[in-house]
Enzyme design. Structure first.
Site, PDB file in Angstrom:
ATOM      1  N   ASN A   7      64.593  42.540  14.307  1.00  0.00           N
ATOM      2  CA  ASN A   7      65.995  42.958  14.277  1.00  0.00           C
ATOM      3  C   ASN A   7      66.765  41.909  15.069  1.00  0.00           C
ATOM      4  OD1 ASN A   7      68.474  44.165  14.469  1.00  0.00           O
ATOM      5  ND2 ASN A   7      67.716  46.149  15.177  1.00  0.00           N
ATOM      6  N   LYS A  14      64.952  41.721  18.596  1.00  0.00           N
ATOM      7  CA  LYS A  14      64.019  42.804  18.935  1.00  0.00           C
ATOM      8  C   LYS A  14      62.886  42.744  17.928  1.00  0.00           C
ATOM      9  CE  LYS A  14      67.430  45.969  20.730  1.00  0.00           C
ATOM     10  NZ  LYS A  14      68.428  46.832  20.151  1.00  0.00           N
ATOM     11  N   ARG A  95      65.565  43.552   9.454  1.00  0.00           N
ATOM     12  CA  ARG A  95      66.686  44.470   9.291  1.00  0.00           C
ATOM     13  C   ARG A  95      67.917  43.650   8.891  1.00  0.00           C
ATOM     14  NH1 ARG A  95      70.679  47.015  13.629  1.00  0.00           N
ATOM     15  NH2 ARG A  95      71.650  48.517  12.241  1.00  0.00           N
ATOM     16  N   HIS A 184      72.967  52.817   8.812  1.00  0.00           N
ATOM     17  CA  HIS A 184      71.894  53.586   9.461  1.00  0.00           C
ATOM     18  C   HIS A 184      70.942  54.170   8.413  1.00  0.00           C
ATOM     19  CE1 HIS A 184      74.678  54.495  13.136  1.00  0.00           C
ATOM     20  NE2 HIS A 184      73.907  53.445  13.388  1.00  0.00           N
ATOM     21  N   ARG A 243      83.504  52.550  19.183  1.00  0.00           N
ATOM     22  CA  ARG A 243      84.243  52.493  17.907  1.00  0.00           C
ATOM     23  C   ARG A 243      84.968  53.805  17.675  1.00  0.00           C
ATOM     24  NH1 ARG A 243      79.265  50.998  14.310  1.00  0.00           N
ATOM     25  NH2 ARG A 243      78.235  50.000  16.053  1.00  0.00           N
ATOM     26  N   ASP A 284      78.551  55.564  27.888  1.00  0.00           N
ATOM     27  CA  ASP A 284      77.218  56.167  27.989  1.00  0.00           C
ATOM     28  C   ASP A 284      77.382  57.675  28.161  1.00  0.00           C
ATOM     29  OD1 ASP A 284      74.743  57.167  28.853  1.00  0.00           O
ATOM     30  OD2 ASP A 284      74.168  55.186  29.593  1.00  0.00           O
ATOM     31  N   GLY A 332      69.751  58.229  20.318  1.00  0.00           N
ATOM     32  CA  GLY A 332      69.860  58.444  21.771  1.00  0.00           C
ATOM     33  C   GLY A 332      70.481  59.771  22.181  1.00  0.00           C
ATOM     34  N   VAL A 333      71.652  60.075  21.651  1.00  0.00           N
ATOM     35  CA  VAL A 333      72.344  61.305  22.024  1.00  0.00           C
ATOM     36  C   VAL A 333      71.690  62.507  21.335  1.00  0.00           C
ATOM     37  CG1 VAL A 333      74.542  62.549  21.887  1.00  0.00           C
ATOM     38  CG2 VAL A 333      74.530  60.090  22.383  1.00  0.00           C
ATOM     39  N   GLU A 335      68.723  62.975  20.188  1.00  0.00           N
ATOM     40  CA  GLU A 335      67.371  63.319  20.636  1.00  0.00           C
ATOM     41  C   GLU A 335      67.350  63.846  22.060  1.00  0.00           C
ATOM     42  OE1 GLU A 335      64.907  59.811  20.124  1.00  0.00           O
ATOM     43  OE2 GLU A 335      65.658  59.546  18.079  1.00  0.00           O
ATOM     44  N   GLU A 391      63.431  53.361  13.285  1.00  0.00           N
ATOM     45  CA  GLU A 391      63.929  52.488  12.227  1.00  0.00           C
ATOM     46  C   GLU A 391      62.955  51.348  11.931  1.00  0.00           C
ATOM     47  OE1 GLU A 391      67.823  52.776  14.453  1.00  0.00           O
ATOM     48  OE2 GLU A 391      68.584  52.262  12.472  1.00  0.00           O
TER      49      GLU A 391
HETATM   50  P1  AMP Z   1      70.830  54.542  20.841  1.00  0.00           P
HETATM   51  O1  AMP Z   1      71.894  53.652  20.291  1.00  0.00           O
HETATM   52  O2  AMP Z   1      70.156  55.394  19.829  1.00  0.00           O
HETATM   53  O3  AMP Z   1      69.853  53.831  21.745  1.00  0.00           O
HETATM   54  O4  AMP Z   1      71.599  55.579  21.802  1.00  0.00           O
HETATM   55  C1  AMP Z   1      72.229  55.132  22.955  1.00  0.00           C
HETATM   56  C2  AMP Z   1      73.033  56.242  23.588  1.00  0.00           C
HETATM   57  O5  AMP Z   1      72.253  57.437  23.740  1.00  0.00           O
HETATM   58  C3  AMP Z   1      73.458  55.869  24.998  1.00  0.00           C
HETATM   59  O6  AMP Z   1      74.696  55.270  25.000  1.00  0.00           O
HETATM   60  C4  AMP Z   1      73.510  57.181  25.712  1.00  0.00           C
HETATM   61  O7  AMP Z   1      74.853  57.586  25.750  1.00  0.00           O
HETATM   62  C5  AMP Z   1      72.760  58.157  24.855  1.00  0.00           C
HETATM   63  N1  AMP Z   1      71.660  58.787  25.602  1.00  0.00           N
HETATM   64  C6  AMP Z   1      70.432  58.289  25.838  1.00  0.00           C
HETATM   65  N2  AMP Z   1      69.721  59.160  26.604  1.00  0.00           N
HETATM   66  C7  AMP Z   1      70.535  60.210  26.830  1.00  0.00           C
HETATM   67  C8  AMP Z   1      70.393  61.464  27.553  1.00  0.00           C
HETATM   68  N3  AMP Z   1      69.266  61.770  28.197  1.00  0.00           N
HETATM   69  N4  AMP Z   1      71.448  62.296  27.576  1.00  0.00           N
HETATM   70  C9  AMP Z   1      72.591  61.986  26.934  1.00  0.00           C
HETATM   71  N5  AMP Z   1      72.771  60.850  26.241  1.00  0.00           N
HETATM   72  C10 AMP Z   1      71.772  59.980  26.198  1.00  0.00           C
END
Ligand code: AMP
Length: 405
Positions: A7, A14, A95, A184, A243, A284, A332-333, A335, A391
């Site tokens: 990626n 990555k 990717r 995605h 965004r 975040d 991230g959010v 999960e 992914e």
């Molecule tokens: P990703 O792009 O899938 O890696 O997701 C990144 C985003 O997931 C980060 O900006 C965080 O805001 C969110 N995230 C990761 N871990 C947590 C958590 N334990 N609680 C809330 N948000 C999280």
């Protein structure tokens, strides 16, 4: 046999290396190594790798300067060879963010394909150039190995006309390829398949929510994407880290005409200074949730706007599907944040969507063996699942299919 997935970003690569066994109908993939090269071209680069060997994980960190992507790819191959884990590479999967209307499936790369991916750059100026650089350097160093492009847009090639067409002048739309493409795709495809496996049905009406730094929703009917929230670019749809997601297009005219902003400035505003960051100054979600808990009003309002947008899309996609069997949270959010999942689901009772609070709180998808956790009460009509997305694994699987392995 082994497959390497790349990626390539503008200043990073990555990678993940998988061993694939030829046993069953679909090869079983086992991660052999994973890593990131960051700050390519800057004075201090950083290459981190995790190598799996005999049940142990060895971490390697290298701070040597990586001058460009070619140097980066050579570094990662040298690292893997040095660690003795690169043994029988059969393909490299890349990717690629935008495949336009042309690429609707994983594609084995040749010179013509490279040219056609280059032709899509105007549609994805922020992503495709770096993806293409990754392809070029990997092809130059390993011309002996087939290279496969897996497109973020391809899974959404099944969108019906009514979902992909924007209601603008048809000739303009046709001439310039203005339509919804969606992104995605590898993540939506992967979690949809995991949901179907988990629930033991392949005819599901699903809403999948990929909530990471970028965020998108998809309506999936029996494994086929029928609508998705990102559009011509990854800017449309849900509120994201930085965004805006959906806005009235007239906001752009207003900012140019009335506020005197240049187009590049508006582009930068909507792509990099909006979303959660624009709403409350942080992108975040963990930080924002902490701030809101301590009574910060801007943070609380940002969470509300973010969740409300998702909830609207779930309702819209239930209507688009005409039924709803499951809602899937991922990335991230999705999960990791039980509080955000609860905010999203609040008010979806009319669709039969609800959470079992204890299951939602306890869910830890990354330590669950199959990466799927059911969050709904036993008697709920609609399943709510948290699923660990993957992914790179999906890119590896699709690449192996493309080379006929
Ligand atoms: P990703 O792009 O899938 O890696 O997701 C990144 C985003 O997931 C980060 O900006 C965080 O805001 C969110 N995230 C990761 N871990 C947590 C958590 N334990 N609680 C809330 N948000 C999280």
């Amino acid at each position: 046999m082994q497959i390497l997935v790349l990626n390539s970003g503008s200043s990073s690569i990555k990678y993940r290396l998988f061993d694939a066994d030829r046993g069953g109908d679909t090869p079983t993939l086992t991660e052999r190594a994973t890593g990131t090269i960051e700050r390519i071209g800057e004075t201090a680069s950083r290459t981190t790798s995790r190598i799996h060997r005999d049940g142990d994980v060895e971490e390697l960190v290298d701070e040597q300067r990586v001058t460009d992507h070619a140097d980066g790819f050579a570094t990662l191959v040298a690292t893997l060879e040095g660690a003795g884990v690169l043994t029988e590479l059969v393909a490299i999967g890349h990717r690629v963010v935008h495949g336009g209307e042309e690429f609707v499936a994983p594609t084995v790369i040749d010179e013509r394909v490279v040219e056609r991916i280059r032709a899509q750059i105007p549609l994805a100026p922020l992503h495709n150039p770096a993806n293409l650089t990754g392809i070029e350097v990997a092809t130059a160093l390993r011309p002996d190995v087939p290279q496969v492009a897996v497109f973020d847009t391809a899974f959404h090639a099944t969108l019906p006309t009514r979902a992909y067409r924007y209601a603008i002048d048809d000739e303009v739309a046709q001439t310039h390829g203005i339509r919804r493409y969606g992104f995605h795709g590898t993540s939506h495809a992967y979690v949809a398949r995991r949901a179907a496996d988990h629930l033991g049905r392949d005819d599901l009406g699903l809403v999948t929510l990929h909530l990471g730094n970028g965020a998108s929703a998809a309506a999936i009917d029996a494994g086929h994407s029928i609508d998705t929230s990102m559009g011509l670019s990854p800017l449309e749809g849900l509120v994201m880290g930085s965004r805006s997601g959906d806005i009235d297009p007239a906001v752009i005219f207003h900012l140019v005409r009335q506020a005197g902003m240049g187009l590049d400035e508006v582009d930068e505003l909507l792509n990099r200074r909006s979303g959660l960051l624009g709403l409350c100054g942080d992108n975040d979600l963990r930080v924002i949730e902490e701030r809101a808990e301590q009574g910060d009003q801007a943070a609380a309002s940002a969470l509300d706007v973010y969740a409300y947008r998702i909830r609207k899309y779930v309702g819209a996609y239930a209507a688009a599907l005409g039924r709803l069997d499951a809602v899937v949270f991922t990335a991230g959010v999705g999960e990791n944040s039980p509080t955000m999942r609860a905010r999203v689901v609040e008010g979806l009772g009319l669709l039969g969507v609800s959470l079992a609070p204890d299951r939602n709180l306890a869910a830890d998808v990354r330590t669950t063996p199959d990466g799927v956790v059911a969050l709904h009460p036993d008697d709920a009509p609609v399943a709510v699942l948290a699923i660990a997305t993957d992914e790179e694994r999906e890119i590896a699987t699709q690449s192996l299919t493309a080379i006929g392995a």
